[in-house]
Write a protein that holds these residues in place. Sequence first.
Motif, mmCIF file in Angstrom:
data_model
loop_
_atom_site.group_PDB
_atom_site.id
_atom_site.type_symbol
_atom_site.label_atom_id
_atom_site.label_comp_id
_atom_site.label_asym_id
_atom_site.label_seq_id
_atom_site.Cartn_x
_atom_site.Cartn_y
_atom_site.Cartn_z
ATOM 1 N N CYS A 153 12.708 -27.761 -80.999
ATOM 2 C CA CYS A 153 12.034 -26.986 -79.949
ATOM 3 C C CYS A 153 12.924 -25.856 -79.429
ATOM 4 C CB CYS A 153 11.560 -27.893 -78.826
ATOM 5 S SG CYS A 153 12.868 -28.581 -77.819
ATOM 6 N N LEU A 154 14.231 -25.950 -79.597
ATOM 7 C CA LEU A 154 15.124 -24.904 -79.114
ATOM 8 C C LEU A 154 15.306 -23.757 -80.105
ATOM 9 C CD1 LEU A 154 17.951 -27.027 -77.449
ATOM 10 C CD2 LEU A 154 16.182 -25.690 -76.308
ATOM 11 N N SER A 155 15.005 -24.009 -81.370
ATOM 12 C CA SER A 155 15.258 -22.982 -82.383
ATOM 13 C C SER A 155 14.424 -21.728 -82.140
ATOM 14 C CB SER A 155 15.013 -23.537 -83.786
ATOM 15 O OG SER A 155 13.655 -23.903 -83.919
ATOM 16 N N SER A 156 13.272 -21.875 -81.529
ATOM 17 C CA SER A 156 12.427 -20.710 -81.270
ATOM 18 C C SER A 156 12.889 -19.923 -80.044
ATOM 19 C CB SER A 156 10.977 -21.151 -81.077
ATOM 20 O OG SER A 156 10.877 -21.985 -79.933
ATOM 21 N N MET A 157 13.910 -20.420 -79.334
ATOM 22 C CA MET A 157 14.387 -19.751 -78.119
ATOM 23 C C MET A 157 15.586 -18.834 -78.384
ATOM 24 S SD MET A 157 14.031 -22.927 -75.460
ATOM 25 C CE MET A 157 14.571 -21.975 -74.049
ATOM 26 N N GLY A 158 15.943 -18.628 -79.649
ATOM 27 C CA GLY A 158 17.003 -17.698 -79.985
ATOM 28 C C GLY A 158 18.395 -18.284 -80.031
ATOM 29 N N PHE A 159 18.510 -19.593 -80.056
ATOM 30 C CA PHE A 159 19.818 -20.226 -80.155
ATOM 31 C C PHE A 159 20.251 -20.306 -81.608
ATOM 32 C CE2 PHE A 159 18.236 -22.071 -76.165
ATOM 33 C CZ PHE A 159 19.299 -21.782 -75.337
ATOM 34 N N LYS A 160 21.540 -20.184 -81.869
ATOM 35 C CA LYS A 160 22.075 -20.389 -83.220
ATOM 36 C C LYS A 160 22.315 -21.879 -83.384
ATOM 37 C CE LYS A 160 25.774 -19.117 -86.345
ATOM 38 N NZ LYS A 160 24.957 -18.801 -87.490
ATOM 39 N N ILE A 161 21.788 -22.435 -84.455
ATOM 40 C CA ILE A 161 21.899 -23.873 -84.702
ATOM 41 C C ILE A 161 22.714 -24.095 -85.965
ATOM 42 C CG2 ILE A 161 20.623 -25.981 -85.230
ATOM 43 C CD1 ILE A 161 18.303 -24.783 -83.595
#
Length: 68
Positions: free
Chosen positions: A18-26
């Motif tokens: 769910c965080l990947s769509s918020m612009g975080f580098k994973i």
Amino acid sequence: MVLHKKGVAILPIPKLECLSSMGFKIIHLMDPTPTRELKLIFQKQQFSNPSVQTFIDYFLEFTNTFRE
């Protein structure tokens, strides 16, 4: 902290999705081996209780399997 660009976080995969769509580098960790120290705390009077002793024995046996 991560949102304010002041830290990093290690999260379970469902949270990452769910965080990947918020612009975080994973960065996916390959074969991570995190450890956690566990302690048992109980009252001295309960040590003579057979149920408590059974749990302590089980806990110690279970945690020893990870050390081998």
